[in-house]
Design a protein around this motif. Structure first.
Motif, mmCIF file in Angstrom:
data_model
loop_
_atom_site.group_PDB
_atom_site.id
_atom_site.type_symbol
_atom_site.label_atom_id
_atom_site.label_comp_id
_atom_site.label_asym_id
_atom_site.label_seq_id
_atom_site.Cartn_x
_atom_site.Cartn_y
_atom_site.Cartn_z
ATOM 1 N N TYR A 1 -63.550 -37.858 8.203
ATOM 2 C CA TYR A 1 -63.459 -39.333 8.582
ATOM 3 C C TYR A 1 -63.032 -39.995 7.220
ATOM 4 C CZ TYR A 1 -64.838 -39.259 13.514
ATOM 5 O OH TYR A 1 -64.746 -38.980 14.979
ATOM 6 N N TYR A 2 -61.651 -40.795 7.362
ATOM 7 C CA TYR A 2 -61.477 -41.502 6.160
ATOM 8 C C TYR A 2 -61.163 -42.870 6.755
ATOM 9 C CZ TYR A 2 -60.765 -37.432 3.313
ATOM 10 O OH TYR A 2 -60.696 -36.038 2.899
ATOM 11 N N GLU A 3 -61.831 -43.903 6.440
ATOM 12 C CA GLU A 3 -62.052 -45.269 6.933
ATOM 13 C C GLU A 3 -61.698 -46.339 6.319
ATOM 14 O OE1 GLU A 3 -66.352 -44.213 7.604
ATOM 15 O OE2 GLU A 3 -65.687 -44.538 9.635
ATOM 16 N N ASN A 4 -61.464 -47.530 6.869
ATOM 17 C CA ASN A 4 -60.879 -48.779 6.125
ATOM 18 C C ASN A 4 -59.781 -48.459 5.141
ATOM 19 O OD1 ASN A 4 -63.019 -50.553 6.851
ATOM 20 N ND2 ASN A 4 -64.317 -49.382 5.602
ATOM 21 N N LEU A 5 -58.618 -47.928 5.924
ATOM 22 C CA LEU A 5 -57.383 -47.389 5.389
ATOM 23 C C LEU A 5 -56.473 -48.615 5.088
ATOM 24 C CD1 LEU A 5 -56.974 -43.944 7.112
ATOM 25 C CD2 LEU A 5 -57.912 -44.450 4.540
ATOM 26 N N THR A 6 -55.510 -48.558 4.094
ATOM 27 C CA THR A 6 -54.106 -48.990 3.980
ATOM 28 C C THR A 6 -53.246 -47.944 4.272
ATOM 29 O OG1 THR A 6 -54.211 -49.124 1.728
ATOM 30 C CG2 THR A 6 -55.003 -51.200 2.562
ATOM 31 N N PRO A 7 -51.996 -48.300 4.278
ATOM 32 C CA PRO A 7 -51.008 -47.130 4.475
ATOM 33 C C PRO A 7 -50.955 -46.304 2.934
ATOM 34 C CG PRO A 7 -50.080 -48.998 5.592
ATOM 35 C CD PRO A 7 -51.237 -49.535 5.198
ATOM 36 N N GLU A 8 -51.127 -47.143 1.929
ATOM 37 C CA GLU A 8 -50.883 -46.683 0.547
ATOM 38 C C GLU A 8 -52.012 -45.605 0.371
ATOM 39 O OE1 GLU A 8 -50.523 -49.898 1.199
ATOM 40 O OE2 GLU A 8 -48.305 -50.010 1.154
ATOM 41 N N LYS A 9 -53.343 -46.537 0.708
ATOM 42 C CA LYS A 9 -54.466 -45.626 0.434
ATOM 43 C C LYS A 9 -54.517 -44.212 1.210
ATOM 44 C CE LYS A 9 -58.990 -47.366 1.217
ATOM 45 N NZ LYS A 9 -59.837 -48.487 1.502
ATOM 46 N N ALA A 10 -53.806 -44.329 2.513
ATOM 47 C CA ALA A 10 -54.107 -43.071 3.159
ATOM 48 C C ALA A 10 -53.319 -41.990 2.621
ATOM 49 C CB ALA A 10 -53.660 -43.303 4.642
ATOM 50 N N LEU A 11 -52.146 -42.413 2.254
ATOM 51 C CA LEU A 11 -50.978 -41.457 1.606
ATOM 52 C C LEU A 11 -51.602 -41.065 0.128
ATOM 53 C CD1 LEU A 11 -47.978 -40.462 1.911
ATOM 54 C CD2 LEU A 11 -47.305 -42.163 0.347
ATOM 55 N N GLN A 12 -52.156 -41.646 -0.497
ATOM 56 C CA GLN A 12 -52.890 -41.291 -1.631
ATOM 57 C C GLN A 12 -53.860 -39.933 -1.670
ATOM 58 O OE1 GLN A 12 -51.432 -42.132 -4.637
ATOM 59 N NE2 GLN A 12 -52.597 -40.438 -5.343
ATOM 60 N N ILE A 13 -54.834 -40.490 -0.489
ATOM 61 C CA ILE A 13 -55.909 -39.439 -0.046
ATOM 62 C C ILE A 13 -55.175 -38.120 0.348
ATOM 63 C CG2 ILE A 13 -57.334 -38.848 1.863
ATOM 64 C CD1 ILE A 13 -58.058 -41.852 1.840
ATOM 65 N N LEU A 14 -53.980 -38.092 1.162
ATOM 66 C CA LEU A 14 -53.119 -36.899 1.570
ATOM 67 C C LEU A 14 -52.644 -36.218 0.453
ATOM 68 C CD1 LEU A 14 -51.442 -38.006 4.740
ATOM 69 C CD2 LEU A 14 -53.758 -36.834 4.563
ATOM 70 N N LYS A 15 -52.200 -36.997 -0.646
ATOM 71 C CA LYS A 15 -51.411 -36.608 -1.848
ATOM 72 C C LYS A 15 -52.588 -35.826 -2.845
ATOM 73 C CE LYS A 15 -47.255 -38.965 -2.524
ATOM 74 N NZ LYS A 15 -46.635 -40.140 -3.029
ATOM 75 N N ASN A 16 -53.695 -36.312 -2.503
ATOM 76 C CA ASN A 16 -54.841 -35.543 -3.510
ATOM 77 C C ASN A 16 -55.345 -34.470 -3.100
ATOM 78 O OD1 ASN A 16 -54.558 -37.721 -5.509
ATOM 79 N ND2 ASN A 16 -56.132 -38.958 -4.718
ATOM 80 N N LEU A 17 -54.994 -34.089 -1.830
ATOM 81 C CA LEU A 17 -55.532 -32.878 -1.187
ATOM 82 C C LEU A 17 -55.047 -31.577 -1.898
ATOM 83 C CD1 LEU A 17 -55.682 -34.042 2.460
ATOM 84 C CD2 LEU A 17 -57.590 -33.791 1.144
ATOM 85 N N PRO A 18 -55.944 -30.727 -2.107
ATOM 86 C CA PRO A 18 -55.171 -29.494 -2.757
ATOM 87 C C PRO A 18 -54.306 -28.577 -1.889
ATOM 88 C CG PRO A 18 -57.461 -29.053 -2.075
ATOM 89 C CD PRO A 18 -57.217 -30.473 -1.664
#
Ligand SMILES: Cc1cc2nc3c(=O)[nH]c(=O)nc-3n(C[C@H](O)[C@H](O)[C@H](O)COP(=O)(O)O)c2cc1C
Ligand code: SF4
Ligand code: FES
Lengths: 157, 432
Positions: A140-157
């Motif tokens: 789970y990833y919580e308290n997101l903003t669109p930018e934060k969510a995209l960054q999380i996805l980009k950081n995934l290997p």
């Protein structure tokens, strides 16, 4: 032809002994098979489970189709499930979904060309107090903003 | 303004999640006490406490346990941890912060109803809570708190976890049983009630996570002590999940009878950015909506909310402010119910389909003048005619939204857009 790994098969056998009836092992077996089949369940998987569990394929298929966590077609290595239900809806979920789809260049439930992501809209995940939120595979990833969510996805290997 | 932390007193302590830490704060001493009592006396104690089920229906727990046949037939205890009611995230809190409290409550309940096998049915998405529970069960088995001859009492009990796979309807107790039995999670006709014929046709008690955890408190404080909080008809404290347009969303434990406005404006910090309160759904998405004016007078207990035509439900309070379009919010909920209807009963399958379609049509600007009345009529026809309560759970919110916010529905139909200024809605194709 689909077949489970020896460890996977052993896990299914164990689940078949775990509950009062072996039917109860259908859901656990589907989880194990989905994990070993790149995140989705094909007809071959159903036939295979039917053989090793000695349960009619139609019965396994019926269970498989009923539950949303079993995928009926291939999904990306990361299945991004964004909650769209009311508490998330009034806290920016539609904008979040729209943003992720636009930036990854996909429609909902479509896989990115590199096979890395599929974005889906799902119903309430029990994380309404930390809206908006998304589940990526098991996390789970919580308290997101669109930018934060995209960054999380980009950081995934 | 403060919470009244009875159940959640030690939830902020990391160590409380593990056996050693839980025992340090008195954990499992109530199980020891229970094992020295007569099972029937525990049932009477829970009856006297007035504890009501925290899963949604508010049925008195001790009374339910009393429905079990009085014979030696094997019986099952099932803990409902499916937590799918939109807005609800309290059971997750209990499982993540106090897995042993749930296990202890379940063991006391199992001893009281003389059951030797239980399952915790957890929604499939709750991967992390499941891992915490698995670890706790392992610890409990190692410490002789589960298995044969528990703490030398001669009582034996096995407990296991079952992971669901994504279906709201599996939270309905008979749907849960079907799912656990390895079938589609479709509810079954009642009677027979699960207490008489449940899992594998054996007598079965299904209780919510929070209900079972509260049993530990009843053993500790006794029925009178438990009744120190709450009202005559709604004894005890309850965890409310506060979400939506509120400054400090989260889980709050307060005595039943607590003013709703104090939850929203006190503990919750009020509405963000100077916006105004517009509406509150007080008990999960299935509860009829309250206007702001009603919400300001409501108290969080079963009787007050029932008198106001709504319900306490799972204790999920969803706050909506003046930026929200009520047509849009209802459309969001109807999409949910349509998606989650298991399809067995015609009024529910067809009705949720129509409600979804009509609200989406209005939202897309294609609404017909008769659509608003049609929504009401379709909903009215879905009530009280189905195997389970999902059909009513979809119908009742519709009737309350349309009745209380009629002007917004009429405006949308006539103008093809929301009455809320500047509201540009996510398109209907957002849903699929
Ligand atoms: C559609 C529907 C969904 C439900 N979902 C849940 C749920 O997620 N968790 C829960 O505890 N009860 C849920 N319930 C209520 C259960 O049927 C049942 O009443 C409850 O688990 C009994 O436990 P309690 O008496 O301790 O509340 C649901 C009911 C319906 C009709
Ligand atoms: S009311 Fe709806 S969800 Fe419940 S059993 Fe009937 S069709 Fe299924
Ligand atoms: S509404 Fe999004 S997690 Fe509950």
């Amino acid at each position: 032809m689909f077949a489970l790994s020896p460890e996977g098969l052993e896990r299914v056998k164990k689940e078949m002994r775990r509950y009062e009836t072996k039917q109860s092992a259908i859901i656990p077996a589907l989880y194990i098979a989905q994990q070993e089949n790149n995140g989705w369940i094909s007809d071959e998987v159903i036939d295979y489970l039917s053989r090793v569990m000695e349960i009619p394929a139609a019965q396994i298929n019926e269970v498989f189709k009923f539950y949303t966590m079993f995928n009926q077609k291939p999904v990306g290595r990361y299945h991004v499930q964004v909650c769209g239900t009311l508490s998330c809806h009034v806290n920016g979920a539609p904008e979040l979904i729209e943003f992720l789809c636009r930036h990854l260049g996909v429609k909902l439930d479509e896989m990115t060309a590199d096979g890395k992501f599929t974005i889906s809209r799902v119903e309430c995940l029990g994380s309404c107090g930390t809206a908006p939120m998304m589940q990526v595979n098991d996390t789970y990833y919580e308290n997101l903003t669109p930018e934060k969510a995209l960054q999380i996805l980009k950081n995934l290997p | 303004m403060k919470e009244t932390k009875v159940l959640t007193e030690h939830y902020d302590k990391e160590e409380y999640r593990f056996l050693e830490g839980y025992q340090k704060w008195g954990g499992y001493s109530m199980l020891r006490k229970a094992l020295k009592m007569k099972p029937g006396d525990i049932v009477e104690m829970v009856k006297a406490s007035g504890l009501r089920g925290r899963g949604g229906a508010g049925f008195p727990t001790g009374v339910k346990w009393g429905f079990l046949p009085k014979n030696g037939e094997p019986r099952y205890l099932l803990c409902n941890a499916d937590e799918g009611e939109p807005g609800t995230f309290k059971d997750r809190l209990i499982m993540e912060r106090a897995p042993h409290q749930l296990i202890e409550g379940m063991l006391i309940a199992a001893y009281a109803i003389e059951s030797h096998k239980s399952y915790i049915y957890v929604r499939g998405e709750y991967n992390y809570p499941i891992r915490v529970l698995e670890k706790a069960l392992e610890e409990a088995y190692q410490a002789g708190l589960l298995g044969r001859n528990i703490l030398g009492s001669g009582f034996h009990h096995d407990m296991d976890i079952y992971r669901g796979a994504g279906a709201y309807i599996c939270g309905e107790e008979t749907g849960l049983i079907s799912s656990l039995e390895g079938y589609k999670g479709q509810p079954k006709l009642k009677p027979p009630f699960p207490a008489v014929q449940g899992y594998l046709k054996k007598p079965t008690i299904v209780n919510n996570v929070e209900t079972l955890a509260a049993v530990v408190i009843i053993l500790r404080d006794g029925p009178e002590g438990y009744r120190k909080y709450g009202t005559e008809k709604s004894p005890g404290t309850k965890i409310f999940s506060l979400s939506g347009n509120v400054l400090r969303p989260g889980n709050y434990e307060v005595p039943l009878g607590f003013p709703l406005k104090d939850l929203i404006f006190g503990l919750g910090g009020g509405i963000p950015n100077g916006h105004q309160l517009k509406a509150v759904i007080p008990g999960g998405s299935s509860a009829p909506v309250l206007t702001a004016e009603e919400a300001m007078r409501a108290t969080l207990d079963y009787e007050c909310l029932a008198n106001m035509g709504t319900m306490l439900g799972s204790g999920a309070v969803i706050v909506l402010d003046d930026r929200q379009c009520m047509v849009d919010c209802l459309g969001n909920l109807m999409h949910f119910y349509h998606h989650e209807s298991c399809g067995q009963c015609t009024p529910c399958r067809e009705g949720t389909g129509w409600l979804d379609k009509i609200t989406q049509r209005i939202l897309s600007g294609q609404g017909q003048p008769a659509d608003v009345d049609l929504l009401f009529k379709v909903a009215d026809n879905m009530k009280g005619r189905t195997i389970c309560a999902l059909s009513d759970a979809a119908a009742l919110p519709v009737m309350s939204f349309v009745t209380k916010f009629r002007d917004e529905f009429d405006y949308y139909v006539h103008n093809g857009k929301s009455k809320v200024k500047g509201k540009v809605l996510a398109h209907a194709q957002m849903y699929h």
